[in-house]
Scaffold this motif. Structure first.
Motif, PDB file in Angstrom:
ATOM      1  N   VAL A 148       0.845  -1.199   0.000  1.00 16.50           N
ATOM      2  CA  VAL A 148       0.000   0.000   0.000  1.00 16.50           C
ATOM      3  C   VAL A 148       0.877   1.245   0.000  1.00 16.50           C
ATOM      4  O   VAL A 148       0.624   2.207  -0.737  1.00 16.50           O
ATOM      5  CB  VAL A 148      -0.965  -0.009   1.203  1.00 16.50           C
ATOM      6  N   PHE A 149       1.929   1.229   0.824  1.00 19.12           N
ATOM      7  CA  PHE A 149       2.854   2.362   0.837  1.00 19.12           C
ATOM      8  C   PHE A 149       3.550   2.530  -0.510  1.00 19.12           C
ATOM      9  O   PHE A 149       3.656   3.632  -1.030  1.00 19.12           O
ATOM     10  CB  PHE A 149       3.922   2.195   1.928  1.00 19.12           C
ATOM     11  N   ARG A 150       4.001   1.415  -1.074  1.00 18.81           N
ATOM     12  CA  ARG A 150       4.778   1.482  -2.316  1.00 18.81           C
ATOM     13  C   ARG A 150       3.921   1.917  -3.505  1.00 18.81           C
ATOM     14  O   ARG A 150       4.309   2.820  -4.245  1.00 18.81           O
ATOM     15  CB  ARG A 150       5.430   0.130  -2.617  1.00 18.81           C
ATOM     16  N   TYR A 151       2.787   1.270  -3.697  1.00 13.42           N
ATOM     17  CA  TYR A 151       2.001   1.539  -4.896  1.00 13.42           C
ATOM     18  C   TYR A 151       0.877   2.558  -4.670  1.00 13.42           C
ATOM     19  O   TYR A 151       0.441   3.202  -5.614  1.00 13.42           O
ATOM     20  CB  TYR A 151       1.435   0.230  -5.462  1.00 13.42           C
ATOM     21  N   GLY A 152       0.433   2.707  -3.442  1.00 14.45           N
ATOM     22  CA  GLY A 152      -0.621   3.677  -3.156  1.00 14.45           C
ATOM     23  C   GLY A 152      -0.059   5.058  -2.852  1.00 14.45           C
ATOM     24  O   GLY A 152      -0.590   6.071  -3.301  1.00 14.45           O
ATOM     25  N   LEU A 153       1.017   5.085  -2.068  1.00 16.99           N
ATOM     26  CA  LEU A 153       1.609   6.362  -1.667  1.00 16.99           C
ATOM     27  C   LEU A 153       2.902   6.679  -2.406  1.00 16.99           C
ATOM     28  O   LEU A 153       3.462   7.760  -2.245  1.00 16.99           O
ATOM     29  CB  LEU A 153       1.860   6.358  -0.154  1.00 16.99           C
ATOM     30  N   GLY A 154       3.394   5.736  -3.186  1.00 15.19           N
ATOM     31  CA  GLY A 154       4.566   5.989  -4.035  1.00 15.19           C
ATOM     32  C   GLY A 154       5.898   6.005  -3.333  1.00 15.19           C
ATOM     33  O   GLY A 154       6.839   6.639  -3.812  1.00 15.19           O
ATOM     34  N   GLY A 155       6.010   5.326  -2.202  1.00 20.27           N
ATOM     35  CA  GLY A 155       7.292   5.330  -1.517  1.00 20.27           C
ATOM     36  C   GLY A 155       7.577   4.043  -0.787  1.00 20.27           C
ATOM     37  O   GLY A 155       6.667   3.333  -0.364  1.00 20.27           O
ATOM     38  N   ASP A 156       8.855   3.735  -0.680  1.00 17.78           N
ATOM     39  CA  ASP A 156       9.294   2.599   0.120  1.00 17.78           C
ATOM     40  C   ASP A 156       9.581   3.088   1.539  1.00 17.78           C
ATOM     41  O   ASP A 156       9.793   4.275   1.770  1.00 17.78           O
ATOM     42  CB  ASP A 156      10.553   1.975  -0.474  1.00 17.78           C
ATOM     43  N   ILE A 157       9.634   2.156   2.453  1.00 15.88           N
ATOM     44  CA  ILE A 157       9.920   2.499   3.844  1.00 15.88           C
ATOM     45  C   ILE A 157      11.435   2.564   4.008  1.00 15.88           C
ATOM     46  O   ILE A 157      12.138   1.593   3.751  1.00 15.88           O
ATOM     47  CB  ILE A 157       9.318   1.448   4.798  1.00 15.88           C
ATOM     48  N   GLU A 158      11.907   3.730   4.439  1.00 11.93           N
ATOM     49  CA  GLU A 158      13.341   3.935   4.623  1.00 11.93           C
ATOM     50  C   GLU A 158      13.638   4.063   6.111  1.00 11.93           C
ATOM     51  O   GLU A 158      12.958   4.782   6.837  1.00 11.93           O
ATOM     52  CB  GLU A 158      13.795   5.201   3.898  1.00 11.93           C
ATOM     53  N   LEU A 159      14.653   3.365   6.549  1.00 15.91           N
ATOM     54  CA  LEU A 159      15.079   3.404   7.945  1.00 15.91           C
ATOM     55  C   LEU A 159      16.409   4.131   8.028  1.00 15.91           C
ATOM     56  O   LEU A 159      17.340   3.842   7.257  1.00 15.91           O
ATOM     57  CB  LEU A 159      15.216   1.980   8.496  1.00 15.91           C
ATOM     58  N   ASN A 160      16.498   5.072   8.960  1.00 16.15           N
ATOM     59  CA  ASN A 160      17.741   5.788   9.240  1.00 16.15           C
ATOM     60  C   ASN A 160      18.244   6.569   8.024  1.00 16.15           C
ATOM     61  O   ASN A 160      19.434   6.587   7.732  1.00 16.15           O
ATOM     62  CB  ASN A 160      18.805   4.809   9.743  1.00 16.15           C
ATOM     63  N   GLY A 161      17.324   7.225   7.357  1.00 13.46           N
ATOM     64  CA  GLY A 161      17.697   8.063   6.213  1.00 13.46           C
ATOM     65  C   GLY A 161      17.946   9.493   6.652  1.00 13.46           C
ATOM     66  O   GLY A 161      17.839   9.833   7.832  1.00 13.46           O
ATOM     67  N   PRO A 162      18.271  10.374   5.695  1.00 13.08           N
ATOM     68  CA  PRO A 162      18.563  11.769   6.053  1.00 13.08           C
ATOM     69  C   PRO A 162      17.320  12.556   6.489  1.00 13.08           C
ATOM     70  O   PRO A 162      17.440  13.533   7.224  1.00 13.08           O
ATOM     71  CB  PRO A 162      19.141  12.350   4.763  1.00 13.08           C
ATOM     72  N   ASP A 163      16.110  12.136   6.053  1.00 13.63           N
ATOM     73  CA  ASP A 163      14.903  12.894   6.386  1.00 13.63           C
ATOM     74  C   ASP A 163      14.390  12.599   7.788  1.00 13.63           C
ATOM     75  O   ASP A 163      13.930  13.497   8.489  1.00 13.63           O
ATOM     76  CB  ASP A 163      13.792  12.591   5.375  1.00 13.63           C
ATOM     77  N   ALA A 164      14.414  11.324   8.188  1.00 13.65           N
ATOM     78  CA  ALA A 164      13.888  10.932   9.498  1.00 13.65           C
ATOM     79  C   ALA A 164      14.375   9.520   9.810  1.00 13.65           C
ATOM     80  O   ALA A 164      14.962   8.846   8.968  1.00 13.65           O
ATOM     81  CB  ALA A 164      12.367  10.981   9.494  1.00 13.65           C
ATOM     82  N   PHE A 165      14.106   9.099  11.055  1.00 11.17           N
ATOM     83  CA  PHE A 165      14.481   7.738  11.438  1.00 11.17           C
ATOM     84  C   PHE A 165      13.723   6.714  10.606  1.00 11.17           C
ATOM     85  O   PHE A 165      14.280   5.723  10.167  1.00 11.17           O
ATOM     86  CB  PHE A 165      14.215   7.519  12.933  1.00 11.17           C
ATOM     87  N   LEU A 166      12.431   6.985  10.372  1.00 11.40           N
ATOM     88  CA  LEU A 166      11.582   6.109   9.573  1.00 11.40           C
ATOM     89  C   LEU A 166      10.754   7.009   8.661  1.00 11.40           C
ATOM     90  O   LEU A 166      10.028   7.876   9.136  1.00 11.40           O
ATOM     91  CB  LEU A 166      10.680   5.282  10.485  1.00 11.40           C
TER      92      LEU A 166
END
Length: 152
Positions: free
Chosen positions: A39-57
């Motif tokens: 749902v996140f990938r195809y509905g919201l257009g994003g994968d779940i990223e952990l410990n990236g520059p924007d936020a922890f999750l």
């Protein structure tokens, strides 16, 4: 004579049922997480990223991920858990001598969301009832043979 489980295989069948129950719950849980990830990938257009520059999750387009791609980890883990689930299904199928269609039906539990939770309850009940019928029939047969020996 109809093929059915052998009495000598009953302990292995019960151990396999225990493994099947655990793998069914774990695989079903990861399948629900996988559905949420899709749902996140195809509905919201994003994968779940952990410990990236924007936020922890965070949700991030898969080409822009700099941290750990949790979506890919979910896919890989569910794939391997499904392998264990199908292996338990196969061993159970082989020992109980079910039809191939029943094997396929049980295998769908790791692919169709929530089905594994239903099957986790249904399959052990069905197998235990079948084993109990075979054990009682064997006990009746053994008692009949003993009474025949005693009268002779």
């Amino acid at each position: 004579m109809a093929l059915g489980p052998r009495i000598s295989d009953f302990p292995r069948i019960r151990r396999t049922l225990s493994f099947y129950k655990v793998s069914s719950i774990i695989t079903g849980s990861f399948l629900l997480v996988l559905v949420l990830m899709m749902v996140f990938r195809y509905g919201l257009g994003g994968d779940i990223e952990l410990n990236g520059p924007d936020a922890f999750l965070a949700l991030q387009h898969k080409d822009l991920i700099q941290g750990i791609n949790v979506s890919t980890i979910i896919l890989i883990v569910h794939g391997w858990l499904y392998v264990f689930y199908v292996a338990a299904d196969f061993v159970l199928w082989r020992l109980t001598r079910f039809s191939f269609l029943r094997f396929l039906y049980i295998a769908l539990g790791g692919v169709i969301p929530l089905l594994s939770f239903f099957l986790e309850r249904q399959v052990p009940r069905f197998v235990e009832a079948k084993l109990a019928r075979i054990e009682s029939a064997a006990a009746v047969k053994a008692a009949g043979a003993d009474s025949a020996k005693a009268s002779a």
